[in-house]
Design a protein around this motif. Structure first.
Motif, mmCIF file in Angstrom:
data_model
loop_
_atom_site.group_PDB
_atom_site.id
_atom_site.type_symbol
_atom_site.label_atom_id
_atom_site.label_comp_id
_atom_site.label_asym_id
_atom_site.label_seq_id
_atom_site.Cartn_x
_atom_site.Cartn_y
_atom_site.Cartn_z
ATOM 1 N N TYR A 37 28.665 -14.492 28.469
ATOM 2 C CA TYR A 37 27.739 -15.390 27.778
ATOM 3 C C TYR A 37 28.475 -16.343 26.839
ATOM 4 O O TYR A 37 28.243 -17.558 26.859
ATOM 5 C CB TYR A 37 26.708 -14.575 26.998
ATOM 6 N N GLU B 262 30.506 -18.957 28.763
ATOM 7 C CA GLU B 262 29.683 -20.012 29.358
ATOM 8 C C GLU B 262 29.028 -20.880 28.292
ATOM 9 O O GLU B 262 28.852 -22.087 28.490
ATOM 10 C CB GLU B 262 28.644 -19.388 30.286
ATOM 11 N N LYS B 263 28.697 -20.287 27.170
ATOM 12 C CA LYS B 263 28.072 -21.052 26.080
ATOM 13 C C LYS B 263 29.018 -22.115 25.535
ATOM 14 O O LYS B 263 28.598 -23.236 25.226
ATOM 15 C CB LYS B 263 27.666 -20.092 24.954
ATOM 16 N N LEU C 72 18.677 -15.265 21.315
ATOM 17 C CA LEU C 72 18.970 -14.402 22.449
ATOM 18 C C LEU C 72 19.689 -13.160 21.951
ATOM 19 O O LEU C 72 20.696 -13.259 21.244
ATOM 20 C CB LEU C 72 19.857 -15.124 23.467
ATOM 21 N N GLY D 132 20.348 -19.532 21.258
ATOM 22 C CA GLY D 132 20.533 -19.138 22.646
ATOM 23 C C GLY D 132 20.061 -20.217 23.605
ATOM 24 O O GLY D 132 19.820 -21.366 23.208
ATOM 25 N N PRO D 133 19.907 -19.889 24.874
ATOM 26 C CA PRO D 133 19.443 -20.868 25.857
ATOM 27 C C PRO D 133 18.116 -21.499 25.448
ATOM 28 O O PRO D 133 17.198 -20.810 25.009
ATOM 29 C CB PRO D 133 19.283 -20.028 27.134
ATOM 30 N N GLY D 134 18.052 -22.804 25.562
ATOM 31 C CA GLY D 134 16.836 -23.517 25.171
ATOM 32 C C GLY D 134 16.622 -23.564 23.677
ATOM 33 O O GLY D 134 15.525 -23.904 23.219
#
Length: 234
Positions: free
Chosen positions: A96, A99-100, A85, A79-81
């Motif tokens: 999500y 955008e990913k 997630l 996930g982000p970072g």
């Protein structure tokens, strides 16, 4: 290798490939939004069947990921970072994943928000209205002599189909020539309305030729054909 052991859901549905996105779902109109999206964007994932007949969605493990006990839900180890997630709600999952990966969502800010508005049109209108219509038509029709609830949802479903039919005139997809998450969100529900819910004649679906045209194009896509069967029912 990502460690997903902190997530209780992996105790009931162990991850054979913890480096892949984990999908917890069932091939319903909302569920296949996620599987079709994943097939369209080519992101590696591992599907897990959430069985309603055994109340899997009410198990503590599933509720630990989605306290609203609805499918689909995902657990992305990347996930982000770079941190895992967990997400539920099909619309949020579509956004999500778009955008990913940078896919199925226009880069232009205006077109992006216009796409999102049509996703919300499905989430707030098409899904709830078609679902209620399906309940009163297919499952509660004989028990309810009062047809006003059914007819209320028939009228609103026709109105929504009319909005979409008018919008699709002269367009290949909801956003024109670009296939997006708006289509992935919307057309599984339309397919279900005239298929599983057997409401084609009830809503006068033949009055909406543009919707039929785009639905035909949607269900012919290879990723859609695959996604409609994922997860496999046991």
């Amino acid at each position: 290798m990502p460690d997903l052991s902190a997530y209780p859901i992996t105790r009931k549905w162990p991850a054979q490939h913890p480096d892949r996105l984990q999908l917890y779902s069932l091939p319903t109109p909302n569920g296949v939004k996620a599987s079709i999206m994943l097939e369209e964007i080519g992101l590696p994932y591992e599907p897990h069947l959430v069985r309603f007949d055994t109340d899997d969605q009410l198990s503590p493990e599933f509720l630990s990921l989605n306290p609203n006990n609805k499918i689909p839900a995902i657990l992305d180890p990347d996930g982000p970072g770079g941190k895992p997630l967990a997400l539920f709600e099909s619309g949020a999952i579509l956004l999500y994943l778009a955008e990913k990966t940078g896919k199925l969502l226009p880069a232009d800010p205006a077109a992006r928000y216009q796409t999102i508005q049509w996703v919300m049109f499905q989430m707030g209108g098409v899904g709830p209205m078609f679902g209620q219509l399906g309940f009163f038509h297919k499952f509660a029709g004989r028990e309810y002599e009062d047809k006003r609830p059914r007819d209320r949802y028939v009228a609103e479903s026709r109105r929504l189909l009319g909005v979409l039919d008018k919008h699709l005139a002269g367009r290949d997809w909801i956003m024109g020539d670009q296939y997006t998450i708006a289509d992935v969100a919307t057309f599984p529900w339309i397919r279900n309305l005239i298929g599983f819910y057997e409401a084609r004649e009830l809503v006068g679906f033949d009055d909406f030729p543009q919707v039929q045209r785009v639905l035909d194009a949607f269900v012919a896509r290879p990723a859609v054909i695959r996604g409609l069967e994922i997860p496999k029912r046991g």
